[in-house]
Design an enzyme around this catalytic site. Structure first.
Site, PDB file in Angstrom:
ATOM      1  N   GLY A  30       0.833  -1.195   0.000  1.00 31.18           N
ATOM      2  CA  GLY A  30       0.000   0.000   0.000  1.00 31.18           C
ATOM      3  C   GLY A  30       0.866   1.243   0.000  1.00 31.18           C
ATOM      4  O   GLY A  30       2.012   1.219   0.461  1.00 31.18           O
ATOM      5  N   GLN A  35       2.885  10.130   1.127  1.00 33.01           N
ATOM      6  CA  GLN A  35       4.205   9.498   1.215  1.00 33.01           C
ATOM      7  C   GLN A  35       5.096   9.860   0.029  1.00 33.01           C
ATOM      8  O   GLN A  35       6.306   9.674   0.085  1.00 33.01           O
ATOM      9  CB  GLN A  35       4.072   7.966   1.276  1.00 33.01           C
ATOM     10  CG  GLN A  35       3.458   7.459   2.559  1.00 33.01           C
ATOM     11  CD  GLN A  35       3.368   5.940   2.556  1.00 33.01           C
ATOM     12  OE1 GLN A  35       2.440   5.375   2.039  1.00 33.01           O
ATOM     13  NE2 GLN A  35       4.379   5.290   3.120  1.00 33.01           N
ATOM     14  N   CYS A  79       6.242  -0.122   7.146  1.00 39.39           N
ATOM     15  CA  CYS A  79       5.831   1.040   6.360  1.00 39.39           C
ATOM     16  C   CYS A  79       7.011   1.556   5.545  1.00 39.39           C
ATOM     17  O   CYS A  79       8.125   1.648   6.058  1.00 39.39           O
ATOM     18  CB  CYS A  79       5.335   2.133   7.303  1.00 39.39           C
ATOM     19  SG  CYS A  79       4.805   3.610   6.446  1.00 39.39           S
ATOM     20  N   LEU A  80       6.747   1.921   4.306  1.00 39.20           N
ATOM     21  CA  LEU A  80       7.817   2.444   3.457  1.00 39.20           C
ATOM     22  C   LEU A  80       8.369   3.755   4.012  1.00 39.20           C
ATOM     23  O   LEU A  80       9.497   4.131   3.715  1.00 39.20           O
ATOM     24  CB  LEU A  80       7.298   2.660   2.023  1.00 39.20           C
ATOM     25  CG  LEU A  80       6.698   1.417   1.340  1.00 39.20           C
ATOM     26  CD1 LEU A  80       6.251   1.744  -0.074  1.00 39.20           C
ATOM     27  CD2 LEU A  80       7.683   0.268   1.335  1.00 39.20           C
ATOM     28  N   HIS A 121      -4.201   1.574   7.854  1.00 42.52           N
ATOM     29  CA  HIS A 121      -2.820   2.086   7.819  1.00 42.52           C
ATOM     30  C   HIS A 121      -2.704   3.227   6.796  1.00 42.52           C
ATOM     31  O   HIS A 121      -2.129   4.280   7.076  1.00 42.52           O
ATOM     32  CB  HIS A 121      -1.879   0.921   7.471  1.00 42.52           C
ATOM     33  CG  HIS A 121      -0.436   1.273   7.356  1.00 42.52           C
ATOM     34  ND1 HIS A 121       0.534   0.752   8.193  1.00 42.52           N
ATOM     35  CD2 HIS A 121       0.229   2.083   6.493  1.00 42.52           C
ATOM     36  CE1 HIS A 121       1.716   1.246   7.850  1.00 42.52           C
ATOM     37  NE2 HIS A 121       1.559   2.052   6.814  1.00 42.52           N
ATOM     38  N   GLU A 122      -3.284   3.011   5.609  1.00 42.67           N
ATOM     39  CA  GLU A 122      -3.159   4.018   4.538  1.00 42.67           C
ATOM     40  C   GLU A 122      -4.010   5.255   4.830  1.00 42.67           C
ATOM     41  O   GLU A 122      -3.591   6.383   4.562  1.00 42.67           O
ATOM     42  CB  GLU A 122      -3.536   3.409   3.192  1.00 42.67           C
ATOM     43  CG  GLU A 122      -2.669   2.225   2.742  1.00 42.67           C
ATOM     44  CD  GLU A 122      -1.173   2.502   2.778  1.00 42.67           C
ATOM     45  OE1 GLU A 122      -0.766   3.675   2.594  1.00 42.67           O
ATOM     46  OE2 GLU A 122      -0.401   1.553   3.013  1.00 42.67           O
ATOM     47  N   HIS A 125      -2.225   7.541   7.000  1.00 44.45           N
ATOM     48  CA  HIS A 125      -1.261   8.400   6.289  1.00 44.45           C
ATOM     49  C   HIS A 125      -1.932   9.686   5.813  1.00 44.45           C
ATOM     50  O   HIS A 125      -1.338  10.765   5.851  1.00 44.45           O
ATOM     51  CB  HIS A 125      -0.681   7.679   5.066  1.00 44.45           C
ATOM     52  CG  HIS A 125       0.498   6.798   5.373  1.00 44.45           C
ATOM     53  ND1 HIS A 125       1.664   7.274   5.931  1.00 44.45           N
ATOM     54  CD2 HIS A 125       0.699   5.473   5.184  1.00 44.45           C
ATOM     55  CE1 HIS A 125       2.526   6.267   6.072  1.00 44.45           C
ATOM     56  NE2 HIS A 125       1.967   5.165   5.631  1.00 44.45           N
TER      57      HIS A 125
END
Ligand SMILES: [Zn+2]
Length: 162
Positions: A30, A35, A79-80, A121-122, A125
């Site tokens: 994702g 991000q 997470c990235l 999670h997304e 963000h």
């Protein structure tokens, strides 16, 4: 807070394409627009695809909204935007989410498990929240310490060499 996407136009479609590229390259399951430096409510996800395995089945998610939540689930998340760190996070196990797709059509999804975790999670963000904001202060401070040390080491000139 990221701004709602006003219209799903070519610009949004191009950004979604670029985000999918980044997500598959990393690899991740994702990615949210903030991000990659765009403060808008746009997310790409592919919770079935893995590095080794299945065909890609991306979902592009515009202006997501969680309509209902049920149960609790604990998942090991990464997470990235938080390099080299994973931690168990508690979230809602089952959610109903509504969003628009790339054609501007409204979609309602009833999801649980990994996909429900990924949505939450997304969406976090989009609201400026990272998964490390949802773990204990102790675990977070361990990560911050380790990361600072890492960054210091990266800054120092290589001590080996000729
Ligand atoms: Zn993330």
């Amino acid at each position: 807070m990221s701004a709602p996407v006003q219209a799903v136009d070519d610009g949004v479609r191009a950004l979604a394409d670029a985000m999918l590229q980044v997500m598959y390259d990393e690899p991740g399951i994702g990615l949210a627009a903030p991000q990659v430096g765009h403060a808008i409510r746009l997310v790409v996800m592919d919770t079935r695809w893995t590095e080794e395995g299945a065909d890609r089945s991306p979902t592009v998610i515009v202006n997501p909204e969680i309509l209902s939540r049920e149960g609790r689930i604990v998942w090991e998340e990464g997470c990235l935007s938080v390099p080299d760190f994973t931690a168990e996070v508690e979230r809602d196990e089952h959610i109903v989410v509504r969003y628009q797709d790339l054609d501007g059509q409204e979609v309602t999804e009833d999801v649980s498990g990994l996909r429900a975790v990924c949505f939450q999670h997304e969406i976090d963000h989009l609201d400026g929240i990272l998964f490390i904001d949802r773990i204990s202060r102790l675990k977070r401070s361990m990560y911050v310490k380790r990361r600072k040390k890492q960054l210091r080491q990266e800054e120092e000139p290589a001590s080996l060499g000729t």
